[in-house]
Design a protein around this motif. Sequence first.
Motif, short mmCIF file in Angstrom:
data_model
loop_
_atom_site.label_atom_id
_atom_site.label_comp_id
_atom_site.label_asym_id
_atom_site.label_seq_id
_atom_site.Cartn_x
_atom_site.Cartn_y
_atom_site.Cartn_z
N ASP A 77 0.84 -1.19 0.00
CA ASP A 77 0.00 0.00 0.00
C ASP A 77 0.88 1.24 0.00
O ASP A 77 1.88 1.31 0.70
CB ASP A 77 -0.92 0.02 1.22
N GLY A 78 0.49 2.21 -0.79
CA GLY A 78 1.24 3.45 -0.86
C GLY A 78 2.28 3.47 -1.96
O GLY A 78 2.75 4.52 -2.35
N GLU A 79 2.66 2.30 -2.47
CA GLU A 79 3.61 2.26 -3.58
C GLU A 79 2.86 2.39 -4.88
O GLU A 79 1.68 2.06 -5.00
CB GLU A 79 4.42 0.96 -3.56
N ASN A 80 3.58 2.86 -5.89
CA ASN A 80 2.97 3.14 -7.18
C ASN A 80 3.02 1.95 -8.13
O ASN A 80 2.44 2.00 -9.20
CB ASN A 80 3.67 4.35 -7.82
N ASP A 81 3.70 0.88 -7.75
CA ASP A 81 3.82 -0.28 -8.62
C ASP A 81 3.55 -1.57 -7.85
O ASP A 81 3.56 -1.60 -6.62
CB ASP A 81 5.20 -0.33 -9.28
N VAL A 82 3.29 -2.63 -8.61
CA VAL A 82 3.07 -3.96 -8.05
C VAL A 82 3.92 -4.95 -8.84
O VAL A 82 4.34 -4.66 -9.96
CB VAL A 82 1.58 -4.39 -8.11
N GLU A 83 4.17 -6.10 -8.24
CA GLU A 83 4.91 -7.15 -8.93
C GLU A 83 3.90 -8.18 -9.41
O GLU A 83 3.08 -8.67 -8.63
CB GLU A 83 5.91 -7.80 -7.97
N VAL A 84 3.94 -8.48 -10.70
CA VAL A 84 2.98 -9.39 -11.31
C VAL A 84 3.72 -10.57 -11.91
O VAL A 84 4.70 -10.41 -12.64
CB VAL A 84 2.16 -8.68 -12.42
N LEU A 95 3.16 -0.61 -13.15
CA LEU A 95 2.53 0.51 -12.46
C LEU A 95 1.07 0.17 -12.16
O LEU A 95 0.39 -0.48 -12.96
CB LEU A 95 2.58 1.77 -13.33
N ARG A 96 0.61 0.62 -11.03
CA ARG A 96 -0.80 0.38 -10.68
C ARG A 96 -1.73 0.99 -11.71
O ARG A 96 -2.79 0.43 -12.01
CB ARG A 96 -1.11 0.95 -9.30
N SER A 97 -1.36 2.13 -12.26
CA SER A 97 -2.22 2.79 -13.25
C SER A 97 -2.30 1.99 -14.55
O SER A 97 -3.19 2.23 -15.37
CB SER A 97 -1.72 4.20 -13.52
#
Length: 130
Positions: A77-84, A95-97
């Motif tokens: 939470d609070g980070e702009n990216d995720v690992e997929v 990026l989450r966006s």
Amino acid sequence: MFISEAYAQAAGAAPGASDMITSFLPLVLIFVVFWFLMIRPQQKRMKEHRALVAAAKKGDKVVTNGGILGTITKAVDGENDVEVEIAAGVKVRVLRSAIQDVLNRTLPTGKGGKAVEAKGEAKSEGANDA
């Protein structure tokens, strides 16, 4: 002679103010219709998408804007990216966006207190499932 014509035009300017209002009325009405049919629904969709992306968590299956399917393996939470994870052992940072949709999101709890999965989810294993 020119001065008398100028006074005649100035005297007729007062009733012309109502003509100006009636000429702008169609433009205002068009903008109002445009607002309710185009702008407002788009803002609603953008708000829902922002909430969807912010709620993405570890274990969610997602689709990116590029059409890549994967499972979130790390989301802070609070980070702009995720690992997929897009394949066995292949992990990318996104990026989450750039997340277009979350495939296995759950709906609010229904009767009995159990979470209900979103419609359209298939539970069967297919030939294309990784």
